[in-house]
Design a protein around this motif. Structure first.
Motif, PDB file in Angstrom:
ATOM      1  N   UNK A   1       9.672 -33.585   3.266  1.00  0.00           N
ATOM      2  CA  UNK A   1       9.776 -32.132   3.406  1.00  0.00           C
ATOM      3  C   UNK A   1       8.747 -31.588   4.394  1.00  0.00           C
ATOM      4  N   UNK A   2       7.537 -32.132   4.379  1.00  0.00           N
ATOM      5  CA  UNK A   2       6.491 -31.672   5.302  1.00  0.00           C
ATOM      6  C   UNK A   2       6.844 -31.992   6.747  1.00  0.00           C
ATOM      7  N   UNK A   3       7.384 -33.176   6.980  1.00  0.00           N
ATOM      8  CA  UNK A   3       7.767 -33.553   8.350  1.00  0.00           C
ATOM      9  C   UNK A   3       8.917 -32.680   8.830  1.00  0.00           C
ATOM     10  N   UNK A   4       9.899 -32.447   7.971  1.00  0.00           N
ATOM     11  CA  UNK A   4      11.023 -31.585   8.353  1.00  0.00           C
ATOM     12  C   UNK A   4      10.529 -30.184   8.670  1.00  0.00           C
ATOM     13  N   UNK A   5       9.647 -29.645   7.837  1.00  0.00           N
ATOM     14  CA  UNK A   5       9.103 -28.297   8.086  1.00  0.00           C
ATOM     15  C   UNK A   5       8.319 -28.247   9.385  1.00  0.00           C
ATOM     16  N   UNK A   6       7.593 -29.312   9.701  1.00  0.00           N
ATOM     17  CA  UNK A   6       6.800 -29.330  10.934  1.00  0.00           C
ATOM     18  C   UNK A   6       7.694 -29.258  12.167  1.00  0.00           C
TER      19      UNK A   6
END
Length: 128
Positions: A85-90
């Motif tokens: 989720x963090x990578x997608x948000x970034x």
């Protein structure tokens, strides 16, 4: 809370429809003429984002009048789920601050190979 990963299902949780991310929670008054038990003066409205559209037509399609079940997605709470989720948000944001963060955290340049340094390293190995 906003950003939480949830599972949207039908028929008392028997049919999982999709996984969603919670955007917001608001309380809204029940529409006129709707069933409104005395203990509940309003209803809760969840705004969610889905990865794919919910099928509302055809065999086995969902109905807007159907009772939906929302559960916490325990699989999304694992470290791998949080990392994903963090990578997608970034990468999802187009804001200048997010773009600067991507440049600092992720090396998006194509790989570079220093042939001279590699030749010198190989030379030092063969002469030793």
């Amino acid at each position: 809370r906003p950003g939480a990963r949830l599972v949207l299902s039908r028929q008392h949780g028997e049919i999982v429809v999709t996984r969603v991310v919670l955007v917001s929670i608001t309380e809204a008054a029940a529409p006129p003429g709707s069933f409104d038990p005395p203990a509940a003066s309003g209803r809760v409205v969840l705004e969610v984002e889905t990865e794919r559209l919910v099928r509302m037509q055809g065999p086995g399609a969902a109905s807007p009048s159907e009772l939906w079940r929302v559960d916490r997605d325990d699989g999304g709470g694992t470290m791998s789920g949080r990392l994903r989720a963090s990578v997608i948000n970034a990468f999802a944001s187009k804001e200048p601050r997010a773009q600067a963060l991507r440049r600092r955290v992720f090396d998006l340049e194509p790989p570079r190979f220093d042939f001279a340094a590699a030749a010198a390293a190989m030379e030092s190995l063969s002469s030793g």
